[in-house]
Design a protein around this motif. Sequence first.
Motif, PDB file in Angstrom:
ATOM      1  N   UNK A  73       0.827  -1.211   0.000  1.00  0.00           N
ATOM      2  CA  UNK A  73       0.000   0.000   0.000  1.00  0.00           C
ATOM      3  C   UNK A  73       0.857   1.255   0.000  1.00  0.00           C
ATOM      4  N   UNK A  74       1.908   1.257   0.822  1.00  0.00           N
ATOM      5  CA  UNK A  74       2.812   2.410   0.846  1.00  0.00           C
ATOM      6  C   UNK A  74       3.556   2.560  -0.477  1.00  0.00           C
ATOM      7  N   UNK A  75       3.925   1.455  -1.093  1.00  0.00           N
ATOM      8  CA  UNK A  75       4.591   1.503  -2.393  1.00  0.00           C
ATOM      9  C   UNK A  75       3.698   2.120  -3.455  1.00  0.00           C
ATOM     10  N   UNK A  76       2.431   1.737  -3.457  1.00  0.00           N
ATOM     11  CA  UNK A  76       1.471   2.308  -4.394  1.00  0.00           C
ATOM     12  C   UNK A  76       1.285   3.796  -4.119  1.00  0.00           C
ATOM     13  N   UNK A  77       1.171   4.171  -2.863  1.00  0.00           N
ATOM     14  CA  UNK A  77       1.044   5.580  -2.484  1.00  0.00           C
ATOM     15  C   UNK A  77       2.261   6.380  -2.955  1.00  0.00           C
ATOM     16  N   UNK A  78       3.456   5.865  -2.681  1.00  0.00           N
ATOM     17  CA  UNK A  78       4.682   6.564  -3.081  1.00  0.00           C
ATOM     18  C   UNK A  78       4.744   6.751  -4.598  1.00  0.00           C
ATOM     19  N   UNK A  79       4.360   5.719  -5.339  1.00  0.00           N
ATOM     20  CA  UNK A  79       4.351   5.825  -6.796  1.00  0.00           C
ATOM     21  C   UNK A  79       3.421   6.943  -7.253  1.00  0.00           C
ATOM     22  N   UNK A  80       2.214   6.977  -6.721  1.00  0.00           N
ATOM     23  CA  UNK A  80       1.239   7.992  -7.117  1.00  0.00           C
ATOM     24  C   UNK A  80       1.683   9.390  -6.689  1.00  0.00           C
ATOM     25  N   UNK A  81       2.290   9.502  -5.526  1.00  0.00           N
ATOM     26  CA  UNK A  81       2.711  10.812  -5.019  1.00  0.00           C
ATOM     27  C   UNK A  81       3.867  11.399  -5.824  1.00  0.00           C
ATOM     28  N   UNK A  82       4.723  10.559  -6.358  1.00  0.00           N
ATOM     29  CA  UNK A  82       5.916  11.042  -7.052  1.00  0.00           C
ATOM     30  C   UNK A  82       5.727  11.216  -8.547  1.00  0.00           C
ATOM     31  N   UNK A  83       4.633  10.746  -9.098  1.00  0.00           N
ATOM     32  CA  UNK A  83       4.404  10.849 -10.544  1.00  0.00           C
ATOM     33  C   UNK A  83       3.877  12.225 -10.915  1.00  0.00           C
ATOM     34  N   UNK A  84       4.197  12.663 -12.117  1.00  0.00           N
ATOM     35  CA  UNK A  84       3.693  13.928 -12.630  1.00  0.00           C
ATOM     36  C   UNK A  84       2.401  13.651 -13.404  1.00  0.00           C
ATOM     37  N   UNK A  85       1.353  13.311 -12.654  1.00  0.00           N
ATOM     38  CA  UNK A  85       0.057  13.025 -13.254  1.00  0.00           C
ATOM     39  C   UNK A  85      -1.029  13.480 -12.299  1.00  0.00           C
ATOM     40  N   UNK A  86      -2.191  13.749 -12.841  1.00  0.00           N
ATOM     41  CA  UNK A  86      -3.323  14.165 -12.007  1.00  0.00           C
ATOM     42  C   UNK A  86      -3.999  12.921 -11.450  1.00  0.00           C
ATOM     43  N   UNK A  87      -4.121  12.871 -10.124  1.00  0.00           N
ATOM     44  CA  UNK A  87      -4.691  11.706  -9.450  1.00  0.00           C
ATOM     45  C   UNK A  87      -5.752  12.156  -8.466  1.00  0.00           C
TER      46      UNK A  87
END
Length: 75
Positions: free
Chosen positions: A58-72
Amino acid sequence: MRRSSNIRCQLTDTEVEVAIIGDIYPFMAEDLIRGLTYWKDKKIKMTIMSAGGDAFASFGLYDFLAKRDMEVEIY
């Protein structure tokens, strides 16, 4: 190998809607990251209905989403 059977995805011209239903496990997080990397030019709407699973996944998925340059958007 187990596959992600509790991920639902809908793709439109401008966005990807993803629903996670159930526990989050490492293989699921890997599948999601792989798919979201492919659709990096689209807005992501994610709904998470999970009561548990693997905290590190879950933290890995969160980190991926937080660091990407995309609208989430996460619900």
